[in-house]
Write an enzyme that holds these catalytic residues in place. Structure first.
Site, PDB file in Angstrom:
ATOM      1  N   HIS A 211       3.849  -2.337   3.275  1.00 14.35           N
ATOM      2  CA  HIS A 211       3.833  -0.954   2.789  1.00 14.35           C
ATOM      3  C   HIS A 211       5.166  -0.651   2.092  1.00 14.35           C
ATOM      4  O   HIS A 211       6.233  -0.950   2.647  1.00 14.35           O
ATOM      5  CB  HIS A 211       3.634   0.043   3.940  1.00 14.35           C
TER       6      HIS A 211
ATOM      7  N   HIS B 115      -5.746   3.119  -4.853  1.00 20.14           N
ATOM      8  CA  HIS B 115      -5.752   3.366  -3.413  1.00 20.14           C
ATOM      9  C   HIS B 115      -6.154   4.825  -3.146  1.00 20.14           C
ATOM     10  O   HIS B 115      -5.671   5.428  -2.189  1.00 20.14           O
ATOM     11  CB  HIS B 115      -4.368   3.056  -2.839  1.00 20.14           C
TER      12      HIS B 115
ATOM     13  N   HIS C 250      -5.403   9.596  -0.589  1.00 20.71           N
ATOM     14  CA  HIS C 250      -5.382   8.767   0.619  1.00 20.71           C
ATOM     15  C   HIS C 250      -6.312   9.310   1.700  1.00 20.71           C
ATOM     16  O   HIS C 250      -5.912   9.552   2.847  1.00 20.71           O
ATOM     17  CB  HIS C 250      -3.964   8.639   1.178  1.00 20.71           C
TER      18      HIS C 250
ATOM     19  N   ASP D  19       0.816  -1.217   0.000  1.00 14.45           N
ATOM     20  CA  ASP D  19       0.000   0.000   0.000  1.00 14.45           C
ATOM     21  C   ASP D  19       0.851   1.269   0.000  1.00 14.45           C
ATOM     22  O   ASP D  19       2.004   1.271   0.465  1.00 14.45           O
ATOM     23  CB  ASP D  19      -0.903   0.032   1.239  1.00 14.45           C
ATOM     24  N   ASP D  20       0.226   2.334  -0.486  1.00 11.84           N
ATOM     25  CA  ASP D  20       0.664   3.727  -0.317  1.00 11.84           C
ATOM     26  C   ASP D  20       1.737   4.193  -1.290  1.00 11.84           C
ATOM     27  O   ASP D  20       2.170   5.350  -1.219  1.00 11.84           O
ATOM     28  CB  ASP D  20       1.154   4.004   1.114  1.00 11.84           C
TER      29      ASP D  20
END
Length: 720
Positions: free
Chosen positions: A240, A139, A143, A88-89
């Site tokens: 991550h 995603h 965010h 993620d991210d």
């Protein structure tokens, strides 16, 4: 003349528009950069503890892959002994490439849920990611927790991320993972409608079975332990590759892959899991299956995506450059304030000492030249003020083809020592040169036809000529019509910006401009440099620099006061300041070779030219950065800190202005208008300067333009 001025104004409108467009473009670039960094539209709220009564039980208890085939919520679990590595991210320029290297080394695919703003800033990483065989999902763009957002904001977050993917890698995706999501049992009544809506649009929402909690940085062994599913179960595992310092993740990932392979696990993507759930032969296989969520971007989506990536690239280069420029401008502005205060104080103390003197008193008569074009409202007050002079003068009115009877008014007054010279309209420089030719005396004073002198003005103005090295003297110009708001703003500017500057430049021996409203010259010096030139719109700056280059000294006499009528409307003010700014640039360019002049004549090039360029061109052009960044910070970053910073700068300016008012013995009440001046008037002056820069770059020329006068300025008492 009016038709010519109208044509000139019409020619300038596109340049004004271009100046405004440049400022608008700068603002848009900053907003885009702020949006990419979640400073614009950022929302830090994260929902917890909400009820899940509306969420179907088979979803809450189901697998981590949620889709809505035929409008029916369906979940899919990861098969036993199978790992879906999700990240993620990202993408992050430091950590994501290292993750990709590890996955390539171990021949393991990953599914990356990407933040659209990061994709737009680092498109090359995403391109490499997809080409390596990894899968990507949305995603969101900034965010944010979508459960707090409107439907339009949800749509925008998804669509913008898709555009970023299209521009970066030429693909779109049907995979989605919500920020701050975890396992399916965390779905609540607020987030469920979001998943339903996305499902209707064909998106597959991906959750997790196992969380490495690597963001907590618990240590490599803990990350590996927490990411390991129990009893051979399959799992969607969360790591991550961005969002913070991820060195522990980088160290843990190889150990984790080796451990899971040793346990007999295989690695796949979300699409790989979904393909395995279909009947044999029903879906894509091999790499197609691993990236089945990807679709080739075509048409408008592709081109809009590329445009987004290009715009972000511009912002990524521009904003850091602007930030650096802001620092430079800030240092220059504060340095200028400090220099002005120190040197102005020194100048005032030096020139007001009892023992100070230029030499033997100058008592001989001088010639006062008054160029006039349609000055019927002002000419009488101007000439009567000169007639009251305590110093002997001859007064030469050069009528430049006036059509309102200015010359007749001057002659009808019957004032002693007044001569009227008539000429066809040829412009102010020609009028001044004509006056010099008719002057009987060695010292000539030049003033505007809308200006009023005090009785002692000429006497004070000519005293520096006792020093034979002095070729010209700048007087202290005052705004007479200061009762209006625009007049009061200009009054502050004259006292602080002009006269405080002149004290500084006088001590540095590089005075850049003798104001047209009040200046005195040796006739010999004027003739030596060829008289007043019409090469530029700022003949006063032009001849001042020429005198420096000819070796003459130019000084400032603060006690020689003149009261002038400042523009009374914003349109006239714009025209005047545009002429001043553009003319100054022309004069600086004309005398650019002063930078290489030798000896005393080169002092202006060595000292004055850099200071004028820095303080009167470069710094003001970039000064709007201070206001733009301040407004940006107030709206999107930290309102209180930004406001305090702005007030601090205003405080410094107020201190400088108050000291300037003290030196000129002005009333402090006008300083109450200074905050509003900073908010409104100063912005206009910035635009004027930008307009001048655009004209300088594109070319253009204006004739001497006549401002509309009211004759409001009469005597000093009437002006005050």
């Amino acid at each position: 003349m009016e038709r010519a001025a109208g044509r000139a104004a019409a020619l300038q409108r596109p340049r004004v528009l271009l100046a405004l467009l440049l400022l608008l473009a700068l603002t848009c670039v900053m907003l885009l950069d702020g949006y990419l960094r979640a400073e614009v539209g950022g929302d830090q709220r994260v929902r917890t503890g909400a009820s899940a009564s509306d969420v179907p039980d088979d979803v809450l208890d189901g697998g981590p892959i949620l889709s809505f085939p035929g409008g029916q919520a369906t979940t899919v679990s990861v098969p036993d002994k199978t790992i879906v590595l999700t990240f993620d991210d990202g993408p992050d320029p430091t950590w994501t490439p290292q993750v990709l290297d590890i996955l390539e080394k171990y021949d393991v695919p990953g599914t990356f849920f990407l933040v659209g703003s990061m994709v737009a800033r680092h498109p090359g990483i995403v391109r490499d990611m997809v080409e390596q065989g990894n899968e990507v999902g949305v995603h969101t763009f900034t965010h944010v927790d979508l459960s707090y957002q409107s439907q339009s904001r949800v749509d925008r977050e998804i669509e913008q991320t898709q555009l970023a993917l299209a521009g970066a890698a030429g693909i779109t995706t049907t995979l989605f993972r919500a920020p701050y999501s975890s396992e399916t049992d965390a779905i609540d009544n607020y987030s469920w409608p979001v998943y339903e809506s996305l499902g209707e649009d064909g998106y597959t929402s991906v959750f997790i079975d196992t969380d490495s909690d690597d963001w907590k940085r618990p240590g490599v062994s803990k990350i590996v332990e927490w990411a390991t599913p129990e009893d051979g179960e399959g799992a969607s595992v969360l790591f991550h590759d961005a969002g913070g310092e991820r060195s522990q993740t980088i160290d843990a990932l190889p150990k984790y892959i080796e451990k899971m392979k040793a346990k007999g696990y295989t690695f796949t993507t979300v699409s790989g899991v979904m393909a395995d759930q279909q009947p044999a032969g029903a879906g894509p296989t091999d790499e197609q299956g691993l990236q089945a969520a990807h679709h080739e971007a075509t048409g408008a989506t592709l081109y809009e995506g590329k445009a987004l990536i290009a715009a972000v690239a511009v912002a990524e280069w521009t904003v850091p450059a602007l930030s650096a420029g802001l620092v430079i401008v800030g240092v220059a502005v504060m340095g200028r304030f400090a220099m002005m205060l120190v040197l102005a104080r020194r100048h005032h103390r030096q020139r007001n000492r009892r023992r100070f003197g230029w030499g033997p008193p100058v008592t001989g008569p001088v010639s006062v030249i008054v160029p006039a074009y349609n000055e019927k409202e002002c000419i009488e007050a101007t000439l009567r003020s000169l007639a009251r002079s305590t110093h002997p003068v001859e007064i030469i009115v050069v009528d430049d083809g006036s059509t309102d009877g200015t010359a007749d008014i001057a002659e009808s007054l019957g004032l002693p020592g007044v001569r009227v010279v008539r000429q066809a309209n040829a412009g102010k420089p020609a009028a001044l040169n004509n006056g010099v030719r008719h002057a009987r005396y060695d010292i000539v004073v030049m003033m505007d036809g809308d200006t009023v002198f005090e009785p002692d003005t000429v006497r004070h103005l000519v005293q520096p000529f006792a020093d034979p090295s002095v070729g010209a003297v700048a007087g202290n110009a005052k705004v007479g019509n200061r009762r209006t708001l625009i007049g009061a703003w200009q009054h502050i500017e004259y006292v602080m910006g002009f006269n405080l500057d002149r004290r500084m430049y006088d001590l540095l021996r590089c005075m850049p401009t003798i104001p047209g409203a009040i200046g005195a010259f040796r006739r010999e010096a004027v003739l030596q440099v060829g008289g007043m030139s019409d090469d530029t719109l700022a003949e006063d700056t032009d001849i001042t620099i020429a005198l420096h280059r000819a070796g003459w000294r130019v000084v400032y006499e603060e006690h020689a006061r003149a009261w002038t009528e400042a523009p009374g409307s914003l349109g006239q003010l714009w025209s005047q300041r545009y002429r001043w700014s553009y003319g100054t640039m022309q004069a600086l360019w004309k005398h650019r070779r002063s930078l290489t002049d030798k000896g005393p004549s080169g002092r202006f090039g060595r000292v004055g030219m850099p200071l004028v360029v820095l303080f009167q061109v470069v710094t003001p052009v970039f000064a709007p950065l201070i206001d733009v960044f301040t407004l940006y910070s107030m709206l999107f970053v930290d309102f209180r800190a930004a406001l305090l910073a702005w007030l601090a700068v205003l405080g410094v300016q107020l201190v400088c202005a108050a000291y300037a008012f003290r030196l000129d013995r002005e009333k402090y009440r006008y300083l109450l208008m200074m905050p509003l001046q900073q908010l409104a008037y100063r912005q206009m002056m910035y635009l004027v300067l930008i307009h001048s820069c655009v004209t300088a770059l594109t070319g253009g020329r204006l004739r001497w333009q006549k401002l509309k006068r009211t004759g409001e300025v009469g005597t000093r008492a009437g002006a005050g």
